[in-house]
Design a protein around this motif. Sequence first.
Motif, mmCIF file in Angstrom:
data_model
loop_
_atom_site.group_PDB
_atom_site.id
_atom_site.type_symbol
_atom_site.label_atom_id
_atom_site.label_comp_id
_atom_site.label_asym_id
_atom_site.label_seq_id
_atom_site.Cartn_x
_atom_site.Cartn_y
_atom_site.Cartn_z
ATOM 1 N N LEU A 103 -40.248 34.184 48.491
ATOM 2 C CA LEU A 103 -39.823 32.919 47.897
ATOM 3 C C LEU A 103 -38.639 33.180 46.987
ATOM 4 O O LEU A 103 -38.628 34.153 46.229
ATOM 5 C CB LEU A 103 -40.971 32.297 47.086
ATOM 6 C CG LEU A 103 -40.660 30.996 46.356
ATOM 7 C CD1 LEU A 103 -40.416 29.858 47.348
ATOM 8 C CD2 LEU A 103 -41.784 30.645 45.395
ATOM 9 N N SER A 105 -35.259 31.081 44.631
ATOM 10 C CA SER A 105 -34.613 29.865 44.150
ATOM 11 C C SER A 105 -33.176 30.196 43.767
ATOM 12 O O SER A 105 -32.861 31.322 43.394
ATOM 13 C CB SER A 105 -35.363 29.278 42.950
ATOM 14 O OG SER A 105 -35.252 30.140 41.831
ATOM 15 N N TYR A 126 -31.983 25.080 45.035
ATOM 16 C CA TYR A 126 -32.524 25.444 46.333
ATOM 17 C C TYR A 126 -33.796 26.245 46.166
ATOM 18 O O TYR A 126 -33.903 27.080 45.270
ATOM 19 C CB TYR A 126 -31.560 26.361 47.100
ATOM 20 C CG TYR A 126 -30.213 25.778 47.323
ATOM 21 C CD1 TYR A 126 -29.931 25.069 48.475
ATOM 22 C CD2 TYR A 126 -29.204 25.946 46.389
ATOM 23 C CE1 TYR A 126 -28.674 24.540 48.687
ATOM 24 C CE2 TYR A 126 -27.948 25.416 46.592
ATOM 25 C CZ TYR A 126 -27.695 24.708 47.733
ATOM 26 O OH TYR A 126 -26.457 24.180 47.944
ATOM 27 N N GLN A 127 -34.713 26.039 47.097
ATOM 28 C CA GLN A 127 -35.830 26.952 47.267
ATOM 29 C C GLN A 127 -35.757 27.426 48.706
ATOM 30 O O GLN A 127 -35.512 26.635 49.623
ATOM 31 C CB GLN A 127 -37.159 26.277 46.967
ATOM 32 C CG GLN A 127 -37.287 25.990 45.481
ATOM 33 C CD GLN A 127 -38.620 25.403 45.108
ATOM 34 O OE1 GLN A 127 -39.287 24.770 45.911
ATOM 35 N NE2 GLN A 127 -39.006 25.615 43.872
#
Length: 151
Positions: A103, A105, A126-127
């Motif tokens: 994950l 960002s 954004y992710q």
Amino acid sequence: MKTLLLATLILVLSAPAFCQTDKDDIKKTITTMFDGMRKGDSTMLRSTFHKDMVLQSVVNKRDGSTVLLTEKADEFVKQVGTPHKEIYDERITWGDIKVDGDLASAWTPYKFYVGEKFSHCGVDFYQLMKTAAGWKIIYIVDTRRTGNCPE
């Protein structure tokens, strides 16, 4: 012996230059998205998105209220891929990128131009998710305004 030592030292010191980090790959995904926008290439644009990507904007209305607008990724891709006279040119400044396993960002202030004409500015957040095919954008939320642009 000196030649072997020198060759080994050069190899060890130059190795980081050849290693690409997750942050570099994340930047490449986002840059590819904007390249697709500028080219009007819906296939290039779509290649950066996860199939379940969510696209939202925090918008201040004229009455002073703030609303969250949600756009379907397919509609955005269609809009970019539909022939248009002017280039959609979003110019970003790289801000903070954080990664935790699969994950990530990214925070990027931007200015958006239609052709050479300034349209609006704000911040994109954004992710991204790391997949077998590389980093894919799973979520974008942005702000939009015409003044007080971030640098």
